[in-house]
Design a protein around this motif. Structure first.
Motif, PDB file in Angstrom:
ATOM      1  N   LEU A 161       0.853  -1.143  -0.247  1.00  0.00           N
ATOM      2  CA  LEU A 161       0.034   0.042   0.154  1.00  0.00           C
ATOM      3  C   LEU A 161       0.989   1.083  -0.033  1.00  0.00           C
ATOM      4  O   LEU A 161       1.819   1.262   0.871  1.00  0.00           O
ATOM      5  N   THR A 162       0.755   2.213  -0.745  1.00  0.00           N
ATOM      6  CA  THR A 162       1.091   3.403  -0.751  1.00  0.00           C
ATOM      7  C   THR A 162       0.463   4.423  -0.221  1.00  0.00           C
ATOM      8  O   THR A 162      -0.719   4.612  -0.940  1.00  0.00           O
ATOM      9  N   PHE A 163       0.921   5.329   0.604  1.00  0.00           N
ATOM     10  CA  PHE A 163       0.386   6.603   1.156  1.00  0.00           C
ATOM     11  C   PHE A 163       1.162   7.807   0.790  1.00  0.00           C
ATOM     12  O   PHE A 163       2.375   7.702   0.956  1.00  0.00           O
ATOM     13  N   THR A 164       0.271   8.995   0.336  1.00  0.00           N
ATOM     14  CA  THR A 164       0.874  10.157   0.121  1.00  0.00           C
ATOM     15  C   THR A 164       0.571  11.062   1.093  1.00  0.00           C
ATOM     16  O   THR A 164      -0.360  10.755   1.794  1.00  0.00           O
ATOM     17  N   SER A 165       0.945  12.405   1.083  1.00  0.00           N
ATOM     18  CA  SER A 165       0.380  13.380   1.799  1.00  0.00           C
ATOM     19  C   SER A 165      -0.846  13.883   1.429  1.00  0.00           C
ATOM     20  O   SER A 165      -1.689  14.414   2.340  1.00  0.00           O
ATOM     21  N   ALA A 166      -1.353  13.342   0.397  1.00  0.00           N
ATOM     22  CA  ALA A 166      -2.984  13.545   0.104  1.00  0.00           C
ATOM     23  C   ALA A 166      -3.844  12.639   0.571  1.00  0.00           C
ATOM     24  O   ALA A 166      -5.027  13.017   0.729  1.00  0.00           O
ATOM     25  N   ASP A 167      -3.302  11.327   0.718  1.00  0.00           N
ATOM     26  CA  ASP A 167      -4.379  10.255   1.089  1.00  0.00           C
ATOM     27  C   ASP A 167      -3.797   9.590   2.301  1.00  0.00           C
ATOM     28  O   ASP A 167      -4.508   8.482   2.510  1.00  0.00           O
ATOM     29  N   TRP A 168      -2.819  10.267   3.091  1.00  0.00           N
ATOM     30  CA  TRP A 168      -2.412   9.253   4.119  1.00  0.00           C
ATOM     31  C   TRP A 168      -3.714   9.040   5.236  1.00  0.00           C
ATOM     32  O   TRP A 168      -3.593   7.996   6.027  1.00  0.00           O
ATOM     33  N   ASP A 169      -4.682   9.954   5.181  1.00  0.00           N
ATOM     34  CA  ASP A 169      -5.897   9.486   6.107  1.00  0.00           C
ATOM     35  C   ASP A 169      -6.975   8.936   5.668  1.00  0.00           C
ATOM     36  O   ASP A 169      -8.025   9.024   6.303  1.00  0.00           O
ATOM     37  N   THR A 170      -7.017   8.209   4.391  1.00  0.00           N
ATOM     38  CA  THR A 170      -7.878   7.321   3.952  1.00  0.00           C
ATOM     39  C   THR A 170      -7.428   6.012   4.193  1.00  0.00           C
ATOM     40  O   THR A 170      -6.412   5.346   3.641  1.00  0.00           O
ATOM     41  N   PRO A 171      -8.185   5.235   4.866  1.00  0.00           N
ATOM     42  CA  PRO A 171      -7.960   3.784   5.123  1.00  0.00           C
ATOM     43  C   PRO A 171      -7.748   3.105   3.732  1.00  0.00           C
ATOM     44  O   PRO A 171      -8.693   3.081   2.735  1.00  0.00           O
ATOM     45  N   GLN A 172      -6.732   2.121   3.770  1.00  0.00           N
ATOM     46  CA  GLN A 172      -6.650   1.524   2.478  1.00  0.00           C
ATOM     47  C   GLN A 172      -6.994  -0.063   2.850  1.00  0.00           C
ATOM     48  O   GLN A 172      -6.386  -0.425   3.989  1.00  0.00           O
ATOM     49  N   PRO A 173      -7.540  -0.749   2.069  1.00  0.00           N
ATOM     50  CA  PRO A 173      -7.958  -2.072   2.353  1.00  0.00           C
ATOM     51  C   PRO A 173      -6.708  -3.186   2.369  1.00  0.00           C
ATOM     52  O   PRO A 173      -5.709  -3.264   1.259  1.00  0.00           O
ATOM     53  N   VAL A 174      -6.840  -4.213   2.889  1.00  0.00           N
ATOM     54  CA  VAL A 174      -5.787  -5.344   2.932  1.00  0.00           C
ATOM     55  C   VAL A 174      -6.716  -6.911   2.997  1.00  0.00           C
ATOM     56  O   VAL A 174      -7.591  -6.713   3.626  1.00  0.00           O
ATOM     57  N   VAL A 175      -6.552  -7.615   1.863  1.00  0.00           N
ATOM     58  CA  VAL A 175      -7.240  -8.776   1.951  1.00  0.00           C
ATOM     59  C   VAL A 175      -6.390  -9.926   2.472  1.00  0.00           C
ATOM     60  O   VAL A 175      -5.115 -10.001   1.928  1.00  0.00           O
ATOM     61  N   VAL A 176      -6.917 -10.712   3.177  1.00  0.00           N
ATOM     62  CA  VAL A 176      -6.129 -12.167   3.714  1.00  0.00           C
ATOM     63  C   VAL A 176      -6.851 -13.182   3.201  1.00  0.00           C
ATOM     64  O   VAL A 176      -8.107 -13.407   3.274  1.00  0.00           O
ATOM     65  N   THR A 177      -6.014 -13.932   2.634  1.00  0.00           N
ATOM     66  CA  THR A 177      -6.373 -15.340   1.882  1.00  0.00           C
ATOM     67  C   THR A 177      -5.856 -16.339   2.606  1.00  0.00           C
ATOM     68  O   THR A 177      -4.684 -16.407   2.581  1.00  0.00           O
ATOM     69  N   ALA A 178      -6.659 -17.543   3.098  1.00  0.00           N
ATOM     70  CA  ALA A 178      -6.190 -18.822   3.540  1.00  0.00           C
ATOM     71  C   ALA A 178      -5.422 -19.504   2.563  1.00  0.00           C
ATOM     72  O   ALA A 178      -5.778 -19.767   1.508  1.00  0.00           O
ATOM     73  N   ILE A 179      -4.174 -20.090   2.670  1.00  0.00           N
ATOM     74  CA  ILE A 179      -3.753 -21.074   1.638  1.00  0.00           C
ATOM     75  C   ILE A 179      -4.301 -22.602   1.961  1.00  0.00           C
ATOM     76  O   ILE A 179      -4.459 -23.108   3.067  1.00  0.00           O
TER      77      ILE A 179
END
Length: 179
Positions: A161-179
């Motif tokens: 995930l890349t956060f910038t000074s423009a979007d640092w406070d916008t939550p970004q999703p992480v998807v977890v998948t079982a193997i």
């Protein structure tokens, strides 16, 4: 006769972002022949109010109070400072472009750099449901920040995930998948 002069009550001040302000007073040392306008400026980390101050031949000896307030930004700068400068202008040549001392301001920051997740754990199942959570930064970065979630032998995760000074406070999703 007293020489022209501008008296500032404090050479140092301390303020806190989003919190306490500080004050100092200013007055003239002698009666001017004309109004004296004192412009106040800073390096951008504090504001001074009121600005400008105006001294007249009748109020020259009355102290005027300046309130300093820290600019409450979202950047984790740690303890930092600013300098408040003063510039006098008048048709009275004794006070026009008069050299005036500055006020050094120490600023306490209220921001802390960090990474925050929306969940401490997620549930997933092999060949079935994936889990989701979000990541957000706790303060505005001065450069891009890359967060790379890592999986293990039991699961994979999306990213980086890349956060910038423009979007640092916008939550970004992480998807977890079982193997």
């Amino acid at each position: 006769q007293v020489a022209a002069g501008i008296i500032i009550s404090e050479a140092n001040a301390g303020v806190t972002e989003g919190g306490s302000s500080d004050i100092y007073t200013v007055r003239l040392a002698s009666r001017p022949a004309a109004d004296v306008t004192l412009d106040i400026s800073s390096g951008g980390q504090v504001t001074a109010s009121p600005d400008p101050l105006i001294f007249t031949p009748s109020n020259w000896s009355v102290e005027q109070t300046v309130t300093l307030t820290a600019v409450d930004d979202d950047v984790d700068e740690g303890a930092h400072g600013d300098t408040v400068a003063h510039n006098a202008a008048s048709t009275d040549v004794a006070y026009d472009d008069f050299t005036i001392g500055s006020v050094t301001v120490t600023i306490t920051d209220n921001d802390v750099a960090g990474v925050q997740t929306s969940a401490a754990s997620v549930d997933v199942s092999e060949g079935g449901a994936t889990g989701n959570y979000t990541i957000v930064l706790t303060s505005e970065p001065t450069a891009d920040v890359i967060v790379t979630p890592t999986g293990n032998l039991q699961c994979t995760v999306s990213g980086p995930l890349t956060f910038t000074s423009a979007d640092w406070d916008t939550p970004q999703p992480v998807v977890v998948t079982a193997i």
